[in-house]
Structure formats: C-alpha cells, structure tokens
Design a protein around this motif. Structure first.
Motif, PDB file in Angstrom:
ATOM      1  N   ALA A  59       0.820  -1.216   0.000  1.00  0.00           N
ATOM      2  CA  ALA A  59       0.000   0.000   0.000  1.00  0.00           C
ATOM      3  C   ALA A  59       0.852   1.262   0.000  1.00  0.00           C
ATOM      4  CB  ALA A  59      -0.940  -0.001   1.206  1.00  0.00           C
ATOM      5  N   HIS A  60       2.080   1.159   0.512  1.00  0.00           N
ATOM      6  CA  HIS A  60       2.942   2.336   0.621  1.00  0.00           C
ATOM      7  C   HIS A  60       4.119   2.293  -0.352  1.00  0.00           C
ATOM      8  CE1 HIS A  60       1.043   4.018   4.285  1.00  0.00           C
ATOM      9  NE2 HIS A  60       0.672   2.764   4.434  1.00  0.00           N
ATOM     10  N   ALA A  61       4.142   1.303  -1.227  1.00  0.00           N
ATOM     11  CA  ALA A  61       5.269   1.157  -2.146  1.00  0.00           C
ATOM     12  C   ALA A  61       5.331   2.306  -3.150  1.00  0.00           C
ATOM     13  CB  ALA A  61       5.170  -0.182  -2.880  1.00  0.00           C
ATOM     14  N   TYR A  62       4.186   2.732  -3.644  1.00  0.00           N
ATOM     15  CA  TYR A  62       4.157   3.811  -4.644  1.00  0.00           C
ATOM     16  C   TYR A  62       4.780   5.087  -4.082  1.00  0.00           C
ATOM     17  CZ  TYR A  62       2.118   7.654  -7.371  1.00  0.00           C
ATOM     18  OH  TYR A  62       1.931   8.803  -8.103  1.00  0.00           O
TER      19      TYR A  62
ATOM     20  N   TYR B  39      -6.115   8.272  -2.834  1.00  0.00           N
ATOM     21  CA  TYR B  39      -5.157   9.374  -2.724  1.00  0.00           C
ATOM     22  C   TYR B  39      -3.794   8.927  -3.257  1.00  0.00           C
ATOM     23  CZ  TYR B  39      -2.072  12.892  -0.734  1.00  0.00           C
ATOM     24  OH  TYR B  39      -1.131  13.883  -0.574  1.00  0.00           O
ATOM     25  N   PHE B  40      -3.200   9.756  -4.107  1.00  0.00           N
ATOM     26  CA  PHE B  40      -1.863   9.488  -4.637  1.00  0.00           C
ATOM     27  C   PHE B  40      -0.980  10.697  -4.357  1.00  0.00           C
ATOM     28  CE2 PHE B  40      -4.620   6.817  -7.224  1.00  0.00           C
ATOM     29  CZ  PHE B  40      -3.959   5.596  -7.166  1.00  0.00           C
ATOM     30  N   SER B  41       0.195  10.436  -3.812  1.00  0.00           N
ATOM     31  CA  SER B  41       1.135  11.512  -3.486  1.00  0.00           C
ATOM     32  C   SER B  41       1.450  12.334  -4.734  1.00  0.00           C
ATOM     33  CB  SER B  41       2.427  10.912  -2.919  1.00  0.00           C
ATOM     34  OG  SER B  41       3.386  11.904  -2.681  1.00  0.00           O
ATOM     35  N   GLY B  42       1.320  13.635  -4.608  1.00  0.00           N
ATOM     36  CA  GLY B  42       1.589  14.531  -5.716  1.00  0.00           C
ATOM     37  C   GLY B  42       0.415  14.756  -6.642  1.00  0.00           C
ATOM     38  N   HIS B  43      -0.655  13.985  -6.462  1.00  0.00           N
ATOM     39  CA  HIS B  43      -1.823  14.099  -7.331  1.00  0.00           C
ATOM     40  C   HIS B  43      -3.118  14.369  -6.565  1.00  0.00           C
ATOM     41  CE1 HIS B  43       0.488  12.630 -10.780  1.00  0.00           C
ATOM     42  NE2 HIS B  43       0.959  11.676  -9.998  1.00  0.00           N
ATOM     43  N   GLY B  44      -3.155  13.990  -5.287  1.00  0.00           N
ATOM     44  CA  GLY B  44      -4.394  14.099  -4.526  1.00  0.00           C
ATOM     45  C   GLY B  44      -5.304  12.922  -4.803  1.00  0.00           C
ATOM     46  N   LEU B  45      -6.613  13.122  -4.636  1.00  0.00           N
ATOM     47  CA  LEU B  45      -7.584  12.057  -4.858  1.00  0.00           C
ATOM     48  C   LEU B  45      -7.851  11.883  -6.352  1.00  0.00           C
ATOM     49  CD1 LEU B  45     -10.146  12.766  -1.986  1.00  0.00           C
ATOM     50  CD2 LEU B  45      -8.638  10.789  -2.177  1.00  0.00           C
ATOM     51  N   LEU B  46      -7.714  10.642  -6.825  1.00  0.00           N
ATOM     52  CA  LEU B  46      -7.993  10.309  -8.222  1.00  0.00           C
ATOM     53  C   LEU B  46      -8.923   9.102  -8.270  1.00  0.00           C
ATOM     54  CD1 LEU B  46      -4.413  10.508  -9.817  1.00  0.00           C
ATOM     55  CD2 LEU B  46      -6.177  12.288  -9.824  1.00  0.00           C
ATOM     56  N   GLU B  47      -9.654   8.987  -9.333  1.00  0.00           N
ATOM     57  CA  GLU B  47     -10.491   7.814  -9.553  1.00  0.00           C
ATOM     58  C   GLU B  47      -9.608   6.691 -10.105  1.00  0.00           C
ATOM     59  OE1 GLU B  47     -13.977   7.566  -8.849  1.00  0.00           O
ATOM     60  OE2 GLU B  47     -13.246   9.292  -7.691  1.00  0.00           O
ATOM     61  N   ALA B  48      -9.484   5.627  -9.347  1.00  0.00           N
ATOM     62  CA  ALA B  48      -8.613   4.513  -9.734  1.00  0.00           C
ATOM     63  C   ALA B  48      -9.437   3.264  -9.991  1.00  0.00           C
ATOM     64  CB  ALA B  48      -7.578   4.234  -8.641  1.00  0.00           C
TER      65      ALA B  48
ATOM     66  N   GLU C 135      -2.569   0.624 -17.129  1.00  0.00           N
ATOM     67  CA  GLU C 135      -2.121   1.984 -16.872  1.00  0.00           C
ATOM     68  C   GLU C 135      -2.683   2.458 -15.525  1.00  0.00           C
ATOM     69  OE1 GLU C 135      -0.151   3.844 -18.665  1.00  0.00           O
ATOM     70  OE2 GLU C 135      -0.042   2.808 -20.598  1.00  0.00           O
ATOM     71  N   GLY C 136      -1.831   3.183 -14.764  1.00  0.00           N
ATOM     72  CA  GLY C 136      -2.326   3.790 -13.543  1.00  0.00           C
ATOM     73  C   GLY C 136      -3.192   5.001 -13.862  1.00  0.00           C
ATOM     74  N   PRO C 137      -4.006   5.483 -12.931  1.00  0.00           N
ATOM     75  CA  PRO C 137      -4.082   5.018 -11.547  1.00  0.00           C
ATOM     76  C   PRO C 137      -4.857   3.709 -11.432  1.00  0.00           C
ATOM     77  CG  PRO C 137      -5.624   6.815 -11.905  1.00  0.00           C
ATOM     78  CD  PRO C 137      -4.842   6.680 -13.177  1.00  0.00           C
ATOM     79  N   ALA C 138      -4.317   2.826 -10.611  1.00  0.00           N
ATOM     80  CA  ALA C 138      -4.930   1.516 -10.433  1.00  0.00           C
ATOM     81  C   ALA C 138      -4.675   1.023  -9.020  1.00  0.00           C
ATOM     82  CB  ALA C 138      -4.361   0.524 -11.456  1.00  0.00           C
ATOM     83  N   LEU C 139      -5.607   0.240  -8.522  1.00  0.00           N
ATOM     84  CA  LEU C 139      -5.481  -0.350  -7.191  1.00  0.00           C
ATOM     85  C   LEU C 139      -5.745  -1.839  -7.311  1.00  0.00           C
ATOM     86  CD1 LEU C 139      -6.618   1.037  -3.820  1.00  0.00           C
ATOM     87  CD2 LEU C 139      -7.314  -1.270  -4.409  1.00  0.00           C
TER      88      LEU C 139
END
Length: 689
Positions: free
Chosen positions: A465-468, A631-640, A655-659
């Motif tokens: 979860a914290h690797a990105y 939430y993605f660092s540097g991007h904020g909340l995105l639809e993944a 392709e990201g964003p992906a979970l």
C-alpha cells in the motif's frame, strides 16, 4: 506416498502469517490472523488447523513446519527472561556494566545505557586465568566455582552464563566450569561464551552469553510446548526455526542457542525478497517489508541479502546505535524503523505531526478494527484514503469501521492541526513515507549504494500500500509486488536453507598466520556444522569460508570471502588481493600496510527450496471490480480502477491510476506507472521518474 506438505509460520507483532505449500498438488494457501501476544502458540495452532481444513490436508501429510518468531526480542524488550547468574574471571565481573564506556547520545545529559541483564549481586568472579595466546597462567579454582554457583542458585539464579578471559583461545576452563555445575545442578541451564560466541571481544562475548542464558529457559519451554501442541494435532513432522542470518535450524539447536533467533522474523522477509528477485532475474533490489508494527528495509544483490556479524539488542532508544546490548551473531543486515500499519499518529508538543514509533499492535489495534483502539494509526489513514476496502479486509473476515477511523482522525489529528480529515490522513501517510525513505537512503548510503539504480520489492501487510509513495520519494522507477505479498515472510521461511554459521578467533598479521591452526579450526567448525545439519548426502552440503580482516592498527574489520583453494602460505597474495578488493568496494580506496586477520568464518548450508507465492485461485470472475477514489502523493484524490489480483491474466498491462486487492494486502499505483502482470501474477510497475 512421501509427505510433501510444508507450512511456514511467521509470528509478528500484529498478525500471524502462515503459508501452506504442497508441490505435489501444486497448492499454495496463505493464512493470516491476529497474533495472540500472551500465548503465540494459540494463533499458530489455530492458523495451522484452519489451513489443513481449507486444503483438505491430513495432519499426517505434513512433512515439516518452519517457524519465525519475535519471542526472543520481546522477552528482551519487556525484560521477562530468566534470572541469570554470571561467572567470570576474578576482577572482571563488572565488564557488562562498564561496556565500551561510550555515551550513545552526547547531547542528552540524562541518557542512560541499557541495564545489564545480570545485576551486580548475581555476578561472581572465580580465580583462574588463561593468557591471550591460550596458555594457562593460573589454574582454575574449582572450590571457588562450587561456592559461587551455590551462592548464585541460593539467590534465585535460573540459568548461568560463563564468560572467562580468553576462552575463545582455550576452552578448558569454561568446559570444566560447565562440568562442575552439571555435577551439582544437572537441570540448571548453562551457557558458555566459548560455545555461543567464540570470538575476541570480552564485553561483546560476555554480553552474548548473558543474553543467551536470559532467554534460554523461556524459549526451551515455548518450543517444547509448541511441538507438543502440534503433535497433539497429529503433526509429527520436524519443527525448524528461522535464524537471524536467514537460515533455518533444528529445534534442538534453537533451544541451545536461542540468542541466534533475535532477528528470526525479520530475516524471513529478506530471504523471501531474495528468492523473488532471483525468480525475476533482478540483480539489485531494495527489500521493503512493512507490517503492523515496523518497516524493515534490506539490500538484496545477486540474489542474496547482505549479512553482518554483530547486532545490538534491547536498545533504550530503538533508533540510536550504542543504546543497546551488543550481540555477536550473524544477522541479515537491515534497518528497522517504527513505521507500521499500527503506528500511532498525533501532534507533538510543538504542534508537529509525528507517526510512530508507538504502535497500537494487535491489541487493541487501529481504531478501524473496532477492538477498543482510540488513537488513529497508519492503517486508519490508509482506509480513509482509499487504499483499503472496509468490506473486504482479510477477505471479508474483518470488517473495518471507516466511520470510527474518520472520527478519531478528526479528533486527534485534523482538529488540533486545523486540517480537514482527508488532508490529515494524507499527512500521516506522507510523514510515515518520508521516515521510511530517510531510513532507506541512510541504509544504502552506508553501503555506498544509490537507490536510483535499484528496484523496490514491497511486501508485508502494509508494504504494498505504501510502495508507490516510497518509490517516488527514493526516485526508484521499478516496483515489484509479488502475489500474496501480505504473507511473503512465511514464504521466506519455506524457501530458507538449513544453515550453520561458525566463527573462531585467531588474531594475527596475515604474514604471521599459523596455517596449521587455521586448518584445525576449519576442521572443528566443519564437524560442528555437519553434526547440526546431518546431511543425508555429504555432497549436498555447501561451505563458504570467509575472514574478518583489517589493516594492522585499525579497530574494525570487514568480512572477506576467501579463495576456495590455496588457504595457506601459497595463497597469501590471493587472500590479500581479496581483502583489498573488498576494502575498496566499501571505502573507495585501499591503503599500504600490513593486513591482520581477526576471525575465521564458515557458513555451511544444505539446499533450500526455490518456490514462488504466485498462481491465483480465481473463480473465472471479472478482474475489474469498479472504480474508487484513492489518494496518490503529488496528485491528490484520483479515480482509480480496482482490480482483483486473483482474476488477472498473465501478460496483462494496465495503466495507472490503479489499485490491486488480494486477501492479505492491497497496492496502488499513480498515473505515471504502467503495470505488467507476470506469469506468476507478480505485479511489475515501471515509470519514468
């Protein structure tokens, strides 16, 4: 039909991870359940029974169980070991109190060193002296030994450590003390420094012997009880234990030398990372293991984790070298910091957000667990930021309470800092990410490495979860997340090779080395290794020889791999060349001057098991589960897009964003990453950073 089922069991501070592997049925089955800290064997037996039931495996089909444990570390930190008496050479009883006479924090006037495990009233000196070259200068006073032991037992000693001067050169006095104690108190556990750490360094050798004696009764009782519990379940297979250096050993050896299990649990993760790196053909990997209590970072190169031969246990301040007790043993070289899923977040007295090292552990655990926790943790932040699904945590067995996590984050962090709750949760993740990044940078820089050239291999319950975020902080462009990453340490237990590490001190200038003595020492070490490993075919046992060397006059050594042949005068130049090559790799240059050898080492092992955690057990459902705000660092909340890892198809590129979600963990990647699914469902994500 021969038995083929093996089970790995890793007991962590928050969860107990299990992995059942049966190559005959091509079956891999993970398990994870909360640790029972007051009785670790309860979670183990419950987890094993569950795995056997889920896989329709009869107890009699189990061929072996490999166990990694933190019990030794916990006993030391909590000071719950045995009452130990120490026998030393007359006049040296206070060596464990004097230590190195160095302050671990020169800026803290109130800093106190770790308390010795043996208080002064339980230390006794006995007459008798061996010189530095192994000659007897003064005979051992056997009457004084008997009197001292009677006194220690009378004062409540439950175990005895024996550490006499220069016993690494001549074991006769220590062996005689052991025999005298056995004749009077045959059930009293005795640890000899010449057995557990036969190396130069009086303080370190004594400290290691004391620690071994301190945990020996506890570990012997625990391992016997665990074996009895397993036999009661119908499992009569061998129980093997993970060593701090990444190998496995017998239960008998573990009971005799429990100090070697200090880093038993963390070592398994590094071994698993090494196995995964070999399978993928990755040469340079940063192993990132983040669980519920801590995060562990290690370097894996050429398919092997880096090892070291000294360690510090029971630190007063966990992150300040010198504040603990020195131990001479082989351990996987890693850095461990108090950043885990259960790490508690709160503003400090200056109004700055701090995360860890305090942890909610498994009891009460994060607020979202609904077990009475009131202080927000990293796991609570992960839930609020979309990394975790409240309904499918642990495969739906444990529902998380997002509302309670939101209330706690608002009350304890967002309100005091004047933030909205989402920003507060993001702040918690950013703080813990930077703490881990700083630790990784320091660990790699100490080895002369730049993280930019490495791949990040993430595992553990919270690691993926914290690797990105960690990869971006370190400017690492490739992230690897193996299948079943949440139980990777249990996989490492099954992949580890039976190993014995032996060492003997014979300090001398390289040109003055007594090669006949060196040969005798290696013969002795090989006999001990063979007796422990008991190979069915001697040809299966591989041995690696090395030496701790330095320039004459230096105070610290580096380990140098020795040539396989010509260990003697004819190989002198090759040995010196190997030393200078290793020295340049560490320090960037070599020096003129004589070279000294301090310790001679032997590492012997039997073949391990190459295995993968890969392969899914999908039911033919849809791989895509829908879309979620993450939430993605540097991007904020995105639809993944949310993906079910078990239903992914090898060769798929996303392709990201992906979970990506699986039972034991989840991982997410931002829009700059492209993720490829390998044949064993490992995720390999790459980006241009």
């Amino acid at each position: 039909m021969s038995r083929t089922v093996r089970i790995g069991v890793d007991v962590g501070g928050t969860f107990t991870d299990l992995l059942l592997h049966d190559p005959r049925r091509n079956l891999i089955r993970p398990g994870k359940l909360p640790t029972t800290p007051n009785a670790p064997n309860e979670a183990i037996t419950a987890g094993v029974a569950r795995l056997l039931g889920e896989t329709a495996t009869a107890p009699g089909d189990v061929a072996g169980i490999v166990h990694g444990t933190t019990l030794v570390t916990n006993a030391l930190l909590e000071r719950t070991g045995a009452v130990v008496g120490l026998l030393t050479t007359s006049g040296f009883g206070d060596v464990v109190e004097m230590g190195r006479e160095v302050r671990f924090d020169t800026t803290d006037l109130h800093a106190r060193p770790a308390e010795p495990l043996v208080p002064r009233h339980l230390r006794r000196g006995v007459p008798g002296r061996v010189t530095a070259d192994g000659r007897e200068l003064e005979p051992l006073d056997e009457g004084a030994v008997r009197t001292a032991v009677d006194d220690l037992v009378g004062r409540g000693a439950e175990a005895v450590a024996v550490a006499l001067m220069h016993s690494y050169r001549n074991v006769a006095h220590e062996h005689r003390v052991r025999d005298l104690i056995a004749s009077r108190y045959p059930e009293l556990p005795v640890t000899l420094s010449s057995d557990v750490a036969p190396v130069i360094g009086e303080y370190e050798r004594t400290s290691t012997a004391c620690l071994n004696a301190y945990v020996q009764p506890l570990m012997a009782g625990y391992l016997d009880d665990l074996r009895d519990d397993l036999i009661g379940m119908g499992i009569d297979a061998p129980l093997r234990i993970m060593l701090s250096g990444g190998g496995v050993t017998t239960i008998e050896d573990a009971k005799q030398f429990p100090v070697r299990l200090l880093e038993s649990g963390p070592a398994a993760g590094a071994i698993a990372a090494a196995a995964a790196a070999r399978a993928l053909g990755e040469r340079d990997v940063v192993s990132f293991d983040m669980g519920g209590t801590t995060a562990k970072i290690a370097v894996v190169q050429a398919g092997r984790p880096r090892l070291k031969h000294d360690f510090e246990a029971g630190r007063v301040d966990k992150f300040k070298p010198g504040s603990g007790l020195p131990v001479r043993l082989t351990v996987v070289d890693m850095i461990e910091i108090g950043s885990g899923g259960g790490s508690i977040a709160a503003p400090d007295s200056l109004g700055l957000l701090k995360v860890g090292p305090r942890s909610a552990g498994s009891v009460p655990g994060p607020v979202a667990y609904g077990r009475g926790g009131e202080q927000p943790t990293v796991t609570d932040a992960d839930l609020l930021l979309g990394y975790l699904d409240a309904e499918s945590f642990l495969g739906g067995e444990m529902n998380l309470c997002a509302r309670e996590a939101h209330k706690a984050m608002t009350r304890e962090v967002a309100g005091p800092l004047g933030l909205n709750t989402t920003d507060a949760a993001a702040g918690v993740v950013e703080v813990v990410t930077e703490s881990m990044a700083a630790a990784a940078r320091m660990h790699l820089s100490e080895q002369g490495k730049d993280p930019v050239g490495f791949a990040l291999l993430a595992f553990g319950g919270a690691g993926p979860a914290h690797a990105y975020g960690l990869a971006k902080a370190l400017k690492i462009s490739k992230v690897i997340v193996p299948m079943r990453a949440g139980v990777m340490s249990a996989c490492g237990l099954l992949a580890a090779a039976p190993t014995v590490d032996e060492v003997r001190s014979l300090p001398a200038a390289l040109t003055d080395t007594e090669w006949d003595r060196v040969g005798a020492l290696y013969d002795e070490m090989m006999v001990r290794a063979t007796g422990t490993l008991r190979p069915t075919d001697p040809e299966l046992m591989q041995a690696r020889r090395s030496a701790d060397m330095r320039y004459l006059g230096q105070g610290f050594e580096i380990e140098v791999t020795l040539p396989e042949q010509d260990l003697g005068p004819v190989g002198l130049e090759r040995i010196r060349a190997a030393f200078e090559s290793t020295y340049r790799a560490v320090f960037g240059r070599s020096l003129d001057g004589d070279v000294e050898v301090v310790n001679w080492r032997l590492s012997a092992q039997l073949p391990g098991h190459e295995m993968s955690t890969g392969g899914g057990y999908g039911q033919g459902g849809e791989a895509a589960r829908g879309v979620r705000s993450v939430y993605f660092s540097g991007h904020g909340l995105l639809e993944a897009t949310v993906w079910n890892r078990y239903e992914l198809t090898p060769g798929t590129e996303i392709e990201g964003p992906a979970l990506f979600e699986e039972r034991e963990s989840s991982c997410s990647f931002g829009p700059e990453f492209r993720i490829k699914v390998t044949d064993d469902l490992t995720l390999v994500a790459e980006a241009d950073l």
